[in-house]
Design an enzyme around this catalytic site. Sequence first.
Site, PDB file in Angstrom:
ATOM      1  N   PRO A  89     -25.369  24.467  23.404  1.00  0.00           N
ATOM      2  CA  PRO A  89     -25.514  25.833  23.926  1.00  0.00           C
ATOM      3  C   PRO A  89     -24.191  26.597  23.940  1.00  0.00           C
ATOM      4  CG  PRO A  89     -25.895  24.181  25.657  1.00  0.00           C
ATOM      5  CD  PRO A  89     -25.769  23.442  24.364  1.00  0.00           C
ATOM      6  N   GLU A 116     -25.538  15.517  29.522  1.00  0.00           N
ATOM      7  CA  GLU A 116     -24.797  16.716  29.937  1.00  0.00           C
ATOM      8  C   GLU A 116     -23.871  17.237  28.844  1.00  0.00           C
ATOM      9  OE1 GLU A 116     -25.670  18.013  32.997  1.00  0.00           O
ATOM     10  OE2 GLU A 116     -27.091  16.360  32.882  1.00  0.00           O
ATOM     11  N   ARG A 154     -36.652  27.793   4.181  1.00  0.00           N
ATOM     12  CA  ARG A 154     -37.346  28.959   3.630  1.00  0.00           C
ATOM     13  C   ARG A 154     -36.494  29.667   2.585  1.00  0.00           C
ATOM     14  NH1 ARG A 154     -38.923  32.932   5.805  1.00  0.00           N
ATOM     15  NH2 ARG A 154     -41.147  32.834   5.520  1.00  0.00           N
ATOM     16  N   ASP A 169     -39.165  39.253   4.951  1.00  0.00           N
ATOM     17  CA  ASP A 169     -39.247  38.905   6.362  1.00  0.00           C
ATOM     18  C   ASP A 169     -38.441  39.853   7.236  1.00  0.00           C
ATOM     19  OD1 ASP A 169     -40.700  36.663   5.724  1.00  0.00           O
ATOM     20  OD2 ASP A 169     -38.970  35.317   5.800  1.00  0.00           O
TER      21      ASP A 169
HETATM   22 CL1  6GU Z   1     -28.238  23.742  20.159  1.00  0.00          CL
HETATM   23  N1  6GU Z   1     -28.680  22.611  22.497  1.00  0.00           N
HETATM   24  C1  6GU Z   1     -29.048  22.632  23.782  1.00  0.00           C
HETATM   25  N2  6GU Z   1     -29.004  21.502  24.481  1.00  0.00           N
HETATM   26  N3  6GU Z   1     -29.437  23.727  24.409  1.00  0.00           N
HETATM   27  C2  6GU Z   1     -29.465  24.836  23.678  1.00  0.00           C
HETATM   28  C3  6GU Z   1     -29.107  24.894  22.329  1.00  0.00           C
HETATM   29  C4  6GU Z   1     -28.691  23.735  21.764  1.00  0.00           C
HETATM   30  N4  6GU Z   1     -29.240  26.142  21.886  1.00  0.00           N
HETATM   31  C5  6GU Z   1     -29.681  26.846  22.929  1.00  0.00           C
HETATM   32  N5  6GU Z   1     -29.809  26.072  24.012  1.00  0.00           N
END
Ligand code: 6GU
Length: 238
Positions: A89, A116, A154, A169
């Site tokens: 994230p 984590e 794609r 698209d």
């Molecule tokens: Cl790539 N991993 C995780 N654990 N949470 C996320 C993500 C990735 N992308 C958005 N949220």
Amino acid sequence: MRFDILTLFPEIFSGYLNQSLLKKAQDRGLVEVHLHNFRHWSWDRDRRVDDRPYGGGPGMVLRPEPVVECAEDVQAMHPQPGHLVLLTPQGQRLNQALVEQLAQHPRLILICGRYEGFDERVRLILRPQEISIGDYVLNGGEVAAMVIIDAVIRLVPGVLGDEDSSVQDSFSGPERWLEGPQYTRPREYRGYRVPDVLLSGDHEAIRRWRQEQSRIRTAQRRPELLQPPLDKDSQSGT
Ligand code: 6GU
């Protein structure tokens, strides 16, 4: 195009990988997907891959050795060097422009985290490109890896039946707008009629109508897409 996926949960991918479009692409030799469980690279007798964080705190952290050594061994499994991607994230936010960049690589190695997070030395040693699929937290990178594969294949020539259907698209083509409304049979359903222009056979009028509908829909739903970005790097979200 070759994908190597590093994960503690390879079973998560089986339903997706056997799905029709991807299955066909693999059967035709256009796409290869290889799964690797980095638990097999654990130094421990009991195959542990996580441990408590130094300095304290909640949760567990993935130890560096299984991830780094799995990535190195997987890299050596094929002569084509793979582009390393870490799903987190904290990464650059995925969009169609980034999907197009990823599709330029003949081989991607996708590293999925759990718990984590990763020991920081995974980043320092492997120097992967870090990618997030949006501003929310998933339990692991597996779903994000499937999102990347789904979007990238794609764009691999021959994977879609119709060669230019990915150009039509939303977010694709020169404008990067949303697609407008589409209709098929019947001509009238519950009082709603298909717009006359689509039945007119006037290809130029249809093209103009579609472009206008696309602009209207984008203005209503995603006005920021009508504003050209200030520079290409301003879309990186870290
Ligand atoms: Cl790539 N991993 C995780 N654990 N949470 C996320 C993500 C990735 N992308 C958005 N949220």
